[in-house]
Write an enzyme that holds these catalytic residues in place. Structure first.
Site, PDB file in Angstrom:
ATOM      1  N   ASN A 152      83.458  42.726 -74.815  1.00  0.00           N
ATOM      2  CA  ASN A 152      83.077  43.463 -76.013  1.00  0.00           C
ATOM      3  C   ASN A 152      84.248  44.152 -76.709  1.00  0.00           C
ATOM      4  O   ASN A 152      84.151  44.523 -77.865  1.00  0.00           O
ATOM      5  CB  ASN A 152      82.018  44.522 -75.675  1.00  0.00           C
ATOM      6  CG  ASN A 152      82.382  45.352 -74.462  1.00  0.00           C
ATOM      7  OD1 ASN A 152      82.620  44.812 -73.381  1.00  0.00           O
ATOM      8  ND2 ASN A 152      82.442  46.658 -74.623  1.00  0.00           N
ATOM      9  N   GLN A 180      77.346  40.177 -75.396  1.00  0.00           N
ATOM     10  CA  GLN A 180      78.119  39.869 -76.618  1.00  0.00           C
ATOM     11  C   GLN A 180      77.989  38.408 -77.043  1.00  0.00           C
ATOM     12  O   GLN A 180      78.486  38.034 -78.100  1.00  0.00           O
ATOM     13  CB  GLN A 180      79.599  40.225 -76.423  1.00  0.00           C
ATOM     14  CG  GLN A 180      79.872  41.723 -76.430  1.00  0.00           C
ATOM     15  CD  GLN A 180      79.604  42.400 -77.783  1.00  0.00           C
ATOM     16  OE1 GLN A 180      79.553  41.759 -78.831  1.00  0.00           O
ATOM     17  NE2 GLN A 180      79.405  43.711 -77.744  1.00  0.00           N
ATOM     18  N   SER A 200      70.807  41.974 -75.167  1.00  0.00           N
ATOM     19  CA  SER A 200      70.301  43.167 -75.853  1.00  0.00           C
ATOM     20  C   SER A 200      70.082  42.877 -77.331  1.00  0.00           C
ATOM     21  O   SER A 200      71.004  42.404 -78.014  1.00  0.00           O
ATOM     22  CB  SER A 200      71.326  44.295 -75.672  1.00  0.00           C
ATOM     23  OG  SER A 200      70.829  45.494 -76.181  1.00  0.00           O
ATOM     24  N   ALA A 201      68.864  43.181 -77.830  1.00  0.00           N
ATOM     25  CA  ALA A 201      68.477  42.763 -79.187  1.00  0.00           C
ATOM     26  C   ALA A 201      69.365  43.327 -80.288  1.00  0.00           C
ATOM     27  O   ALA A 201      69.624  42.659 -81.290  1.00  0.00           O
ATOM     28  CB  ALA A 201      67.022  43.166 -79.446  1.00  0.00           C
ATOM     29  N   HIS A 202      69.862  44.566 -80.102  1.00  0.00           N
ATOM     30  CA  HIS A 202      70.571  45.183 -81.234  1.00  0.00           C
ATOM     31  C   HIS A 202      71.940  44.553 -81.493  1.00  0.00           C
ATOM     32  O   HIS A 202      72.589  44.863 -82.490  1.00  0.00           O
ATOM     33  CB  HIS A 202      70.665  46.700 -81.075  1.00  0.00           C
ATOM     34  CG  HIS A 202      71.647  47.209 -80.061  1.00  0.00           C
ATOM     35  ND1 HIS A 202      72.849  47.746 -80.415  1.00  0.00           N
ATOM     36  CD2 HIS A 202      71.589  47.288 -78.713  1.00  0.00           C
ATOM     37  CE1 HIS A 202      73.504  48.147 -79.322  1.00  0.00           C
ATOM     38  NE2 HIS A 202      72.748  47.875 -78.276  1.00  0.00           N
ATOM     39  N   THR A 238      54.726  51.488 -70.455  1.00  0.00           N
ATOM     40  CA  THR A 238      54.082  50.772 -71.560  1.00  0.00           C
ATOM     41  C   THR A 238      55.125  50.014 -72.387  1.00  0.00           C
ATOM     42  O   THR A 238      56.159  50.570 -72.752  1.00  0.00           O
ATOM     43  CB  THR A 238      53.295  51.767 -72.442  1.00  0.00           C
ATOM     44  OG1 THR A 238      52.370  52.431 -71.595  1.00  0.00           O
ATOM     45  CG2 THR A 238      52.567  51.061 -73.570  1.00  0.00           C
ATOM     46  N   CYS A 327      89.614  60.148 -76.019  1.00  0.00           N
ATOM     47  CA  CYS A 327      90.453  61.333 -76.052  1.00  0.00           C
ATOM     48  C   CYS A 327      90.171  62.142 -74.797  1.00  0.00           C
ATOM     49  O   CYS A 327      89.044  62.564 -74.565  1.00  0.00           O
ATOM     50  CB  CYS A 327      90.138  62.138 -77.304  1.00  0.00           C
ATOM     51  SG  CYS A 327      91.403  63.348 -77.613  1.00  0.00           S
TER      52      CYS A 327
END
Ligand code: PLP
Length: 378
Positions: A152, A180, A200-202, A238, A327
């Site tokens: 990624n 990815q 992962s859908a997003h 659910t 950082c």
């Protein structure tokens, strides 16, 4: 100001057809999928139809696909479940995995006496499959392998066919984090020799909070989250009906778009050229000739006084890109991936990542902004 989003490896916008479908499901199919009345049954039907779609697209059986909330949850569930229930005590992985793998390995090492073996990677993030073979040769049946498909941060692709083949040859379990690459490259689970795989859908224009994993039907994992009998007892809670429907729709749309890979790859090449014209000493991280993700370009700018504020200045100009540093105590340090490939920490690394809606004009404007930021501050 027209904002520019060149951070599609972190997440993607929802495809309009996904929004349309999810809105319909949210308003019409709100029944609890576990209820036996018609409202429940209609929601359940949507979930099972989505499962069939995902299975068909990845060449798996519907009973091998389980839905959950994120790939982080999927990866945690697989690794922790393999240790708790399949007797795994050694996991071979790489130092460039996503933190949801590396932190889980640290946890398993600290609390469950699991031994982690991290393979070495070269300057582009490639593993040596002969090193993997030599570890597998001396391994016992309680060893498994977890190696991602596409990285990624730097975009390097591992040869998961060979990795899966080696695991099969030595009869060891193989888990692949394909977050990815799912929806971007065709994946055929029939050809892969993977025991477990997550997506992962997003990352492929579906909703956030909706993911899945594949468990090869040879394995009968017990429930990891206890409660109701959702997801055939694997994952109680659910179900997210609209999220699952959106995931399946997004996967279908992305895999049937023949132009996606060509489009993002063209943008990647264009950006490389433009950056090289303006910054002849720039370095690109990860593989560049072959075995790289078409949508990710990781670029390291030479040491410069403006390096520490580059991302902030781009943000002010409306350009969203990712940093590859954290950082810590006021000092910027390279990410674990950059450290693993021996990156020069005085250089500033930016991950540009492209999507279906990205344009050449956006790439040009971004390079112009970067050039101005560097030239206006000496
Ligand atoms: N694995 C990889 C390679 C990723 O890029 C990501 C997200 O960036 C994840 C896992 C985690 O996915 P999620 O956001 O669904 O938890």
């Amino acid at each position: 100001m027209n904002k520019i989003f060149l951070d599609h490896a972190s997440t993607t916008s929802l495809h309009p057809e996904v929004i349309q479908l999810m809105t319909k499901v949210l308003s019409e199919n709100y029944g609890n999928p576990s209820s036996i009345h018609s409202h429940g049954r209609s929601a359940k039907m949507i979930i099972e139809k989505s499962r069939k779609t995902v299975a068909r697209l990845l060449h798996a059986a519907p009973s091998e696909i389980f839905f959950m909330s994120s790939a982080t949850e999927a990866n945690n569930t697989i690794l922790k479940n393999c240790v708790a229930h399949l007797g795994i005590d050694t996991i071979i992985s790489t130092p460039t995995e996503h933190p949801c793998i590396l932190r889980t390995l640290e946890y398993l090492t600290a609390h469950h006496d699991v031994k982690t073996v991290l393979l070495s990677v070269d300057n582009n993030g490639n593993i040596d499959t002969e090193e993997l073979r030599s570890h597998l040769e001396i391994s016992t049946a309680s060893t498994m392998v977890s190696i991602m498909h596409g990285n990624n941060e730097i975009g390097t692709i591992h040869d998961i066919k060979t990795i899966g083949g080696l695991c099969a040859q030595y009869n060891r379990l193989y888990h692949c984090d394909a977050v990815q690459t799912i929806g971007k490259l065709p994946i055929d689970l029939n050809q892969l020799n993977a025991d477990f795989l997550s997506g992962s859908a997003h990352k492929f224009r579906g909703p956030k909070g909706s993911a899945f994993f594949y468990v090869n039907k040879k394995h009968n994992l017990p429930p990891y989250i206890h409660g109701g009998s959702q997801e055939r007892n694997m994952r109680a809670g659910t179900e997210n009906t609209s999220g699952i429907a959106g995931l399946a729709k997004a996967l279908e749309l992305s895999l049937k778009d023949p132009l996606y890979a060509i489009h993002v790859h063209n943008l990647r090449l264009h950006m490389k050229e433009k950056l090289l014209q303006e910054f002849p000493h720039i370095i690109f991280n990860g593989n560049q000739d072959t075995m790289y993700l078409p949508h990710i370009l990781s670029a390291s700018f030479p040491p410069h006084a403006q390096n520490s504020t580059l991302l902030m200045n781009l943000d002010i100009l409306g350009v969203s890109v990712s940093s590859a540093s954290a950082c810590s105590a006021g000092v910027e340090t390279d990410s674990h991936v950059l450290q693993a490939i021996g990156h020069d920490p005085d250089r500033k690394t930016v991950r540009f990542s492209f999507g279906q809606e990205s344009t050449i004009e956006e790439v040009d404007r971004t390079v112009e902004h970067i050039t101005k930021i560097y030239s206006s501050h000496g």
